[in-house]
Design an enzyme around this catalytic site. Structure first.
Site, short mmCIF file in Angstrom:
data_model
loop_
_atom_site.label_atom_id
_atom_site.label_comp_id
_atom_site.label_asym_id
_atom_site.label_seq_id
_atom_site.Cartn_x
_atom_site.Cartn_y
_atom_site.Cartn_z
N VAL A 14 -26.49 10.36 -47.34
CA VAL A 14 -27.88 10.01 -47.03
C VAL A 14 -28.82 10.41 -48.16
O VAL A 14 -29.65 9.62 -48.62
CB VAL A 14 -28.30 10.66 -45.68
N GLU A 150 -32.42 8.23 -40.32
CA GLU A 150 -31.77 7.27 -41.21
C GLU A 150 -30.69 6.52 -40.43
O GLU A 150 -29.98 7.11 -39.63
CB GLU A 150 -31.15 8.02 -42.40
N ARG A 153 -25.25 2.79 -42.98
CA ARG A 153 -23.82 2.92 -42.66
C ARG A 153 -23.07 3.27 -43.93
O ARG A 153 -23.34 2.69 -44.99
CB ARG A 153 -23.26 1.60 -42.12
N PHE A 248 -19.78 -4.77 -33.27
CA PHE A 248 -19.25 -3.61 -32.53
C PHE A 248 -18.48 -4.03 -31.28
O PHE A 248 -18.52 -3.37 -30.26
CB PHE A 248 -20.40 -2.64 -32.16
N LEU A 249 -17.76 -5.16 -31.38
CA LEU A 249 -16.95 -5.60 -30.25
C LEU A 249 -15.46 -5.63 -30.61
O LEU A 249 -14.68 -6.26 -29.90
CB LEU A 249 -17.39 -6.99 -29.77
N CYS A 259 -20.79 10.88 -37.85
CA CYS A 259 -22.00 10.80 -37.00
C CYS A 259 -21.72 10.65 -35.51
O CYS A 259 -22.20 11.47 -34.71
CB CYS A 259 -22.88 9.65 -37.48
N LYS A 262 -20.45 13.78 -33.33
CA LYS A 262 -21.40 14.91 -33.20
C LYS A 262 -22.68 14.46 -32.49
O LYS A 262 -23.26 15.23 -31.73
CB LYS A 262 -21.70 15.52 -34.57
N ARG A 331 -14.11 12.51 -42.66
CA ARG A 331 -14.65 13.38 -41.61
C ARG A 331 -14.51 12.74 -40.24
O ARG A 331 -14.91 11.61 -40.03
CB ARG A 331 -16.13 13.68 -41.90
N1 LIG Z 1 -23.38 9.81 -43.33
C1 LIG Z 1 -24.02 8.90 -42.61
O1 LIG Z 1 -23.59 7.76 -42.46
C2 LIG Z 1 -25.34 9.24 -41.96
C3 LIG Z 1 -26.17 8.20 -41.51
C4 LIG Z 1 -27.38 8.53 -40.92
C5 LIG Z 1 -27.75 9.85 -40.76
N2 LIG Z 1 -26.92 10.85 -41.20
C6 LIG Z 1 -27.37 12.24 -41.05
O2 LIG Z 1 -27.86 12.69 -42.30
C7 LIG Z 1 -27.57 14.08 -42.49
C8 LIG Z 1 -26.79 14.26 -43.78
O3 LIG Z 1 -25.56 13.56 -43.65
P1 LIG Z 1 -24.64 13.21 -44.92
O4 LIG Z 1 -23.52 12.37 -44.39
O5 LIG Z 1 -25.47 12.72 -46.03
O6 LIG Z 1 -24.09 14.66 -45.26
P2 LIG Z 1 -23.19 15.07 -46.53
O7 LIG Z 1 -22.31 16.15 -46.04
O8 LIG Z 1 -22.60 13.85 -47.16
O9 LIG Z 1 -24.24 15.66 -47.57
C9 LIG Z 1 -24.99 16.80 -47.35
C10 LIG Z 1 -25.33 17.42 -48.69
O10 LIG Z 1 -26.22 18.51 -48.46
C11 LIG Z 1 -25.86 19.56 -49.33
N3 LIG Z 1 -26.40 20.83 -48.83
C12 LIG Z 1 -25.88 21.65 -47.87
N4 LIG Z 1 -26.67 22.71 -47.70
C13 LIG Z 1 -27.72 22.58 -48.57
C14 LIG Z 1 -28.86 23.37 -48.85
N5 LIG Z 1 -29.08 24.51 -48.21
N6 LIG Z 1 -29.70 22.94 -49.82
C15 LIG Z 1 -29.48 21.77 -50.50
N7 LIG Z 1 -28.40 20.97 -50.24
C16 LIG Z 1 -27.54 21.37 -49.28
C17 LIG Z 1 -24.35 19.49 -49.39
O11 LIG Z 1 -23.84 20.17 -50.52
C18 LIG Z 1 -24.13 17.99 -49.44
O12 LIG Z 1 -24.11 17.51 -50.77
C19 LIG Z 1 -26.83 14.51 -41.23
O13 LIG Z 1 -27.76 15.03 -40.30
C20 LIG Z 1 -26.26 13.20 -40.70
O14 LIG Z 1 -26.05 13.23 -39.31
C21 LIG Z 1 -25.73 10.56 -41.82
#
Ligand SMILES: NC(=O)c1ccc[n+]([C@@H]2O[C@H](COP(=O)([O-])OP(=O)(O)OC[C@H]3O[C@@H](n4cnc5c(N)ncnc54)[C@H](O)[C@@H]3O)[C@@H](O)[C@H]2O)c1
Length: 435
Positions: A14, A150, A153, A248-249, A259, A262, A331
């Protein structure tokens, strides 16, 4: 358009997408992460996640001087951001609640450093009440907090960010919410401006609905198996109804990824805390758990010919390990959940995935030997089990695979292959909800 100075905290799927895309829209962006190696690689333009177009956008942003990377949130604040996005993990915590400790630690880290009038934007998926809690933690009357969930996908993150179905922004201060919404103005998407609790709930309500749709179609596929109906025809017939839609079918081995598991758990906890038992979501989760076991039962019956036959020491080739096609993300992968159950049943597992190398390391990958060639993975296997919907599996040489396996059986948990092609190659094809 106003060019804004923006800080993005967290450079995962993200955060990096948000930073690179906002830079491509003309904003001046600094991204921060706690992982020093990652910051070094990103500064050199190296992107280590599989996302079409992301590496190019990062390179363009760096070359244009609009995108940079620093270690730690406090250093990003040196950039004097007008808007700071939080894109850090909010994993499943004890008892299924969302673990907000990283969000809170970042807020604590930047609390006293944020410039006057900065807007803190929560893009991480967080429970209702987090914006209010963030305001309390910040304790800064001159800094507004806004929720901007956000919806991208993985596998099409850049496309989704730049072509959103909608933008949702919620906050107590209307002008701050409008300032955040204006960052996306060029994208021309419908925008929902609301309060923070509603914006926070949109994300959970949307993800839980998607999970519910998938559990529903998996349950209908099970019914098809039992009643002799064909799930493809059933979903086609359902999907033409505009109120339902075709997306999604597709039945599968259960939903997963970083996501949906959790977020469904967090929703149940959120509802429980509000004294509401959200049974529909509990049933959605239970159906998903059962779906994984059901895949094992299909494999067991296919390989041993018996419902209670032993899979001990039976070699199985697993095609696809990532949680879906088009990503290298493992994951909470349903493929790995099924693999763990097969391993528990005693099977020997060799996997192949187009996005993984034999040296790929992941805690949930310990029960699977990763091959870098599908034909090598299939050698002497007693069944091929298709677990991820990579389109390239369709164009493999299935006759060659039939020659190298011990038993030409394919259990296709994604209904991905053309059964006629598999059968012509000599395979017994077993799908989901197919007579
Ligand atoms: N992955 C998806 O498809 C998606 C879509 C929509 C929303 N989200 C939400 O967005 C959020 C992030 O998801 P993601 O998949 O990008 O996670 P991710 O694990 O890919 O990335 C998170 C990043 O944050 C960094 N990080 C951790 N602690 C930190 C800190 N204290 N300071 C600075 N950086 C730090 C990590 O090193 C990592 O690079 C989550 O809440 C998730 O639910 C994810």
């Amino acid at each position: 358009m106003f060019v804004r100075r923006i800080a993005v905290i967290g450079t995962g799927y993200v955060g990096l997408t948000t930073g690179a895309c906002l830079a491509s829209l003309g904003h001046d962006v600094v991204c921060a992460d706690v992982d020093a190696d990652k910051v070094k690689r990103l500064t050199a333009g190296e992107v280590d996640i599989l996302e079409p177009g992301l590496a190019d956008l990062v390179a363009e942003g760096i070359a244009a001087g609009r995108l940079s990377f620093v270690l730690g949130a406090a250093n990003a604040v040196q950039h004097a951001p007008e808007v700071m996005f939080l894109c850090v993990p909010t994993p499943m915590g004890v008892g299924g609640v969302a673990d907000l400790s990283i969000v809170e630690s970042v807020v604590e880290e930047v609390r006293e450093l944020l410039p006057v009038d900065c807007v803190v934007v929560n893009k991480s998926t967080v429970p209702v009440g987090t914006a209010e809690r963030t305001e309390e933690l910040l304790d800064r009357a001159d800094v507004a907090v806004v929720s901007n969930p956000e919806f991208l996908r993985e596998g099409s993150a850049v496309y989704d960010f730049l072509n959103p179905d909608r933008i949702v922004v919620g906050g107590r201060q209307q002008d701050a919410a409008e300032r955040v919404a204006a960052l996306y103005a060029k994208l021309g998407a419908p925008t929902v401006l609301t309060d923070a609790p509603s914006a926070e709930l949109v994300k959970y309500a949307a993800n839980c609905f998607l999970a519910m749709k998938l559990s529903y179609v998996n349950a209908v596929a099970e019914l098809c198996d039992r009643l002799g109906a064909n799930i493809s025809d059933v979903t086609e017939g359902m999907g033409y109804d505009k109120r339902i839609g075709q997306a999604f079918l597709q039945p599968g081995p259960g939903w997963g990824g970083s996501c949906l598991p959790k977020d469904t758990s967090a929703m149940v906890q959120l509802a429980d805390a509000a004294d509401f038992e959200f049974r529909l979501i509990r049933a959605t989760i239970d159906t998903n758990t059962r779906q994984r076991q059901r895949m094992v039962e299909k494999v067991r019956l296919a390989v041993t010919g018996k419902r209670n036959g032993s899979l001990s020491r039976r070699k199985l080739a697993l095609f696809g390990l990532t949680f879906k096609a088009g990503t290298d993300d493992l994951r909470d992968s349903p493929a790995l959940a099924v693999a763990a159950l097969l391993r528990q049943a005693g099977a020997d597992l060799v996997g192949y995935d187009p996005a993984l190398k034999p040296e790929t390391r992941h805690p949930d990958l310990s029960s699977v030997t990763v091959a870098d060639d599908p034909y090598e993975a299939a050698k002497d296997a007693e069944a091929v089990v298709v677990l991820t919907e990579w389109p390239e599996f369709r164009s493999l040489d299935w006759s060659r695979l039939a020659d190298s396996v011990r038993n030409p059986i394919v259990v296709d948990t994604r209904n991905l292959l053309d059964p006629a092609v598999a059968r012509r190659a000599g395979f017994q094809w077993i799908g989901l909800g197919k007579p």
